[in-house]
Write a protein that holds these residues in place. Structure first.
Motif, PDB file in Angstrom:
ATOM      1  N   ALA A  57     134.841  15.298  55.019  1.00  0.00           N
ATOM      2  CA  ALA A  57     133.866  14.595  54.198  1.00  0.00           C
ATOM      3  C   ALA A  57     132.798  13.993  55.097  1.00  0.00           C
ATOM      4  CB  ALA A  57     134.534  13.499  53.375  1.00  0.00           C
ATOM      5  N   ILE A  58     131.618  13.800  54.521  1.00  0.00           N
ATOM      6  CA  ILE A  58     130.502  13.227  55.259  1.00  0.00           C
ATOM      7  C   ILE A  58     129.766  12.255  54.362  1.00  0.00           C
ATOM      8  CG2 ILE A  58     128.934  15.127  54.657  1.00  0.00           C
ATOM      9  CD1 ILE A  58     127.810  14.841  57.554  1.00  0.00           C
ATOM     10  N   SER A  59     129.344  11.148  54.945  1.00  0.00           N
ATOM     11  CA  SER A  59     128.654  10.108  54.183  1.00  0.00           C
ATOM     12  C   SER A  59     127.260  10.567  53.764  1.00  0.00           C
ATOM     13  CB  SER A  59     128.559   8.829  55.014  1.00  0.00           C
ATOM     14  OG  SER A  59     127.848   9.079  56.214  1.00  0.00           O
ATOM     15  N   ARG A  60     126.637   9.787  52.914  1.00  0.00           N
ATOM     16  CA  ARG A  60     125.367  10.175  52.317  1.00  0.00           C
ATOM     17  C   ARG A  60     124.271  10.468  53.330  1.00  0.00           C
ATOM     18  NH1 ARG A  60     128.286   7.305  49.162  1.00  0.00           N
ATOM     19  NH2 ARG A  60     128.219   7.451  46.908  1.00  0.00           N
ATOM     20  N   LEU A  61     124.198   9.678  54.366  1.00  0.00           N
ATOM     21  CA  LEU A  61     123.157   9.885  55.371  1.00  0.00           C
ATOM     22  C   LEU A  61     123.663  10.669  56.573  1.00  0.00           C
ATOM     23  CD1 LEU A  61     121.317   6.442  55.287  1.00  0.00           C
ATOM     24  CD2 LEU A  61     120.820   8.542  54.013  1.00  0.00           C
ATOM     25  N   GLY A  62     124.925  11.052  56.528  1.00  0.00           N
ATOM     26  CA  GLY A  62     125.476  11.871  57.591  1.00  0.00           C
ATOM     27  C   GLY A  62     125.950  11.108  58.808  1.00  0.00           C
ATOM     28  N   SER A  63     126.017   9.792  58.712  1.00  0.00           N
ATOM     29  CA  SER A  63     126.372   8.993  59.882  1.00  0.00           C
ATOM     30  C   SER A  63     127.867   8.911  60.110  1.00  0.00           C
ATOM     31  CB  SER A  63     125.795   7.582  59.741  1.00  0.00           C
ATOM     32  OG  SER A  63     126.305   6.956  58.573  1.00  0.00           O
ATOM     33  N   LYS A  64     128.651   9.180  59.082  1.00  0.00           N
ATOM     34  CA  LYS A  64     130.112   9.078  59.217  1.00  0.00           C
ATOM     35  C   LYS A  64     130.785  10.331  58.672  1.00  0.00           C
ATOM     36  CE  LYS A  64     130.159   4.027  58.924  1.00  0.00           C
ATOM     37  NZ  LYS A  64     130.702   2.845  58.218  1.00  0.00           N
ATOM     38  N   THR A  65     131.786  10.771  59.390  1.00  0.00           N
ATOM     39  CA  THR A  65     132.555  11.939  58.961  1.00  0.00           C
ATOM     40  C   THR A  65     134.036  11.605  58.966  1.00  0.00           C
ATOM     41  OG1 THR A  65     132.625  12.781  61.234  1.00  0.00           O
ATOM     42  CG2 THR A  65     130.843  13.583  59.821  1.00  0.00           C
ATOM     43  N   TYR A  66     134.773  12.327  58.138  1.00  0.00           N
ATOM     44  CA  TYR A  66     136.193  12.066  57.970  1.00  0.00           C
ATOM     45  C   TYR A  66     136.947  13.391  57.875  1.00  0.00           C
ATOM     46  CZ  TYR A  66     134.216   7.576  56.713  1.00  0.00           C
ATOM     47  OH  TYR A  66     133.505   6.403  56.733  1.00  0.00           O
ATOM     48  N   VAL A 104     132.178  20.029  47.681  1.00  0.00           N
ATOM     49  CA  VAL A 104     132.174  19.014  46.633  1.00  0.00           C
ATOM     50  C   VAL A 104     131.070  17.993  46.888  1.00  0.00           C
ATOM     51  CG1 VAL A 104     134.634  19.257  46.179  1.00  0.00           C
ATOM     52  CG2 VAL A 104     133.840  17.528  47.800  1.00  0.00           C
ATOM     53  N   ALA A 105     130.613  17.417  45.796  1.00  0.00           N
ATOM     54  CA  ALA A 105     129.658  16.305  45.850  1.00  0.00           C
ATOM     55  C   ALA A 105     130.209  15.185  44.989  1.00  0.00           C
ATOM     56  CB  ALA A 105     128.293  16.751  45.333  1.00  0.00           C
ATOM     57  N   ASP A 106     130.111  13.962  45.489  1.00  0.00           N
ATOM     58  CA  ASP A 106     130.714  12.855  44.755  1.00  0.00           C
ATOM     59  C   ASP A 106     129.939  11.574  44.982  1.00  0.00           C
ATOM     60  OD1 ASP A 106     133.198  12.317  43.086  1.00  0.00           O
ATOM     61  OD2 ASP A 106     133.290  10.707  44.558  1.00  0.00           O
ATOM     62  N   THR A 107     129.872  10.758  43.949  1.00  0.00           N
ATOM     63  CA  THR A 107     129.201   9.460  44.082  1.00  0.00           C
ATOM     64  C   THR A 107     130.116   8.407  44.688  1.00  0.00           C
ATOM     65  OG1 THR A 107     129.785   9.006  41.781  1.00  0.00           O
ATOM     66  CG2 THR A 107     127.571   9.856  42.206  1.00  0.00           C
ATOM     67  N   GLY A 108     131.373   8.701  44.862  1.00  0.00           N
ATOM     68  CA  GLY A 108     132.265   7.784  45.561  1.00  0.00           C
ATOM     69  C   GLY A 108     132.033   7.842  47.056  1.00  0.00           C
ATOM     70  N   THR A 109     132.814   7.090  47.791  1.00  0.00           N
ATOM     71  CA  THR A 109     132.608   7.041  49.231  1.00  0.00           C
ATOM     72  C   THR A 109     133.247   8.235  49.934  1.00  0.00           C
ATOM     73  OG1 THR A 109     134.608   5.766  49.642  1.00  0.00           O
ATOM     74  CG2 THR A 109     132.604   4.524  49.153  1.00  0.00           C
ATOM     75  N   ALA A 110     132.633   8.670  51.008  1.00  0.00           N
ATOM     76  CA  ALA A 110     133.203   9.750  51.812  1.00  0.00           C
ATOM     77  C   ALA A 110     134.540   9.325  52.413  1.00  0.00           C
ATOM     78  CB  ALA A 110     132.224  10.150  52.917  1.00  0.00           C
ATOM     79  N   GLN A 111     134.671   8.065  52.734  1.00  0.00           N
ATOM     80  CA  GLN A 111     135.875   7.569  53.403  1.00  0.00           C
ATOM     81  C   GLN A 111     137.127   7.790  52.563  1.00  0.00           C
ATOM     82  OE1 GLN A 111     135.704   3.415  54.431  1.00  0.00           O
ATOM     83  NE2 GLN A 111     137.406   3.572  55.863  1.00  0.00           N
ATOM     84  N   THR A 112     137.001   7.722  51.247  1.00  0.00           N
ATOM     85  CA  THR A 112     138.165   7.873  50.373  1.00  0.00           C
ATOM     86  C   THR A 112     138.282   9.256  49.743  1.00  0.00           C
ATOM     87  OG1 THR A 112     136.963   7.056  48.438  1.00  0.00           O
ATOM     88  CG2 THR A 112     138.097   5.419  49.819  1.00  0.00           C
ATOM     89  N   MET A 113     137.405  10.161  50.119  1.00  0.00           N
ATOM     90  CA  MET A 113     137.401  11.474  49.471  1.00  0.00           C
ATOM     91  C   MET A 113     138.733  12.189  49.649  1.00  0.00           C
ATOM     92  SD  MET A 113     134.481  14.428  49.738  1.00  0.00           S
ATOM     93  CE  MET A 113     133.239  13.436  48.916  1.00  0.00           C
ATOM     94  N   GLY A 114     139.352  12.028  50.808  1.00  0.00           N
ATOM     95  CA  GLY A 114     140.629  12.684  51.048  1.00  0.00           C
ATOM     96  C   GLY A 114     141.777  12.128  50.241  1.00  0.00           C
ATOM     97  N   GLN A 115     141.569  10.982  49.614  1.00  0.00           N
ATOM     98  CA  GLN A 115     142.622  10.345  48.822  1.00  0.00           C
ATOM     99  C   GLN A 115     142.440  10.591  47.336  1.00  0.00           C
ATOM    100  OE1 GLN A 115     142.338   6.220  50.068  1.00  0.00           O
ATOM    101  NE2 GLN A 115     141.981   6.884  52.160  1.00  0.00           N
ATOM    102  N   TYR A 135     124.771  11.540  47.293  1.00  0.00           N
ATOM    103  CA  TYR A 135     126.153  12.004  47.157  1.00  0.00           C
ATOM    104  C   TYR A 135     126.844  12.086  48.518  1.00  0.00           C
ATOM    105  CZ  TYR A 135     124.904  13.466  42.438  1.00  0.00           C
ATOM    106  OH  TYR A 135     124.489  13.485  41.134  1.00  0.00           O
ATOM    107  N   ALA A 136     128.064  11.604  48.554  1.00  0.00           N
ATOM    108  CA  ALA A 136     128.945  11.981  49.650  1.00  0.00           C
ATOM    109  C   ALA A 136     129.316  13.443  49.440  1.00  0.00           C
ATOM    110  CB  ALA A 136     130.199  11.117  49.665  1.00  0.00           C
ATOM    111  N   MET A 137     129.414  14.173  50.514  1.00  0.00           N
ATOM    112  CA  MET A 137     129.730  15.600  50.424  1.00  0.00           C
ATOM    113  C   MET A 137     131.021  15.906  51.163  1.00  0.00           C
ATOM    114  SD  MET A 137     127.217  16.784  48.640  1.00  0.00           S
ATOM    115  CE  MET A 137     127.512  18.554  48.826  1.00  0.00           C
ATOM    116  N   GLY A 138     131.673  16.955  50.754  1.00  0.00           N
ATOM    117  CA  GLY A 138     132.929  17.278  51.408  1.00  0.00           C
ATOM    118  C   GLY A 138     133.347  18.721  51.185  1.00  0.00           C
ATOM    119  N   TRP A 139     134.451  19.043  51.822  1.00  0.00           N
ATOM    120  CA  TRP A 139     135.055  20.362  51.670  1.00  0.00           C
ATOM    121  C   TRP A 139     136.551  20.203  51.398  1.00  0.00           C
ATOM    122  CZ3 TRP A 139     132.292  24.903  51.846  1.00  0.00           C
ATOM    123  CH2 TRP A 139     130.993  24.829  52.364  1.00  0.00           C
ATOM    124  N   PHE A 140     137.030  21.025  50.483  1.00  0.00           N
ATOM    125  CA  PHE A 140     138.452  21.170  50.223  1.00  0.00           C
ATOM    126  C   PHE A 140     138.786  22.650  50.379  1.00  0.00           C
ATOM    127  CE2 PHE A 140     140.075  17.170  48.313  1.00  0.00           C
ATOM    128  CZ  PHE A 140     138.903  16.452  48.263  1.00  0.00           C
TER     129      PHE A 140
END
Length: 125
Positions: free
Chosen positions: A50-59, A97-108, A32-37
């Motif tokens: 938001a953060i990617s599944r392996l934690g390598s990318k944050t948004y 939040v946890a989501d199967t979508g990408t962290a990159q688009t979580m804010g949208q 899961y991509a994880m995030g905060w709202f």
């Protein structure tokens, strides 16, 4: 099924720091991509990080960059939000939040697979 439980909220003075934690139950946390709202009283829900599944990318939205840092520990099934230089306008309920979508688009997107119940952060002036 994933259950998310936030902790770490509370009352802090302006300029202070808090670290929120979100513990996830269930399997395959790293899938899961994880995030905060957050949602302030009388305002719409707002994307925080938001953060990617392996934690390598944050948004982050531009308004959060430099003050908030999201991280995750997949071994502990936990995601964190470090908040520094807090302002009264950061007062809100913060949701994990946890989501199967990408962290990159979580804010949208507003529809996430799983939401926690939230933790209240109050910043006094």
């Amino acid at each position: 099924q994933v259950q998310l439980v936030e902790s770490g909220g509370g009352l802090v003075q302006a300029g202070g720091s808090l670290r929120l934690s979100c513990a996830a139950s269930g399997r395959a946390f790293s899938s899961y991509a994880m995030g905060w709202f957050r949602q302030a009283p009388g305002k719409e829900r707002e994307f925080v990080a938001a953060i990617s599944r392996l934690g390598s990318k944050t948004y982050y939205p531009d308004s959060m960059k430099g003050r908030f840092t999201i991280s995750r520990d997949n071994a502990k099934n936990t995601v964190y939000l470090q908040m520094n230089s807090l302002k009264p306008e950061d007062t809100a309920v913060y949701y994990c939040v946890a989501d199967t979508g990408t962290a990159q688009t979580m804010g949208q997107r507003s529809a996430m697979d799983y939401w926690g119940k939230g933790t209240l952060v109050t910043v006094s002036s």
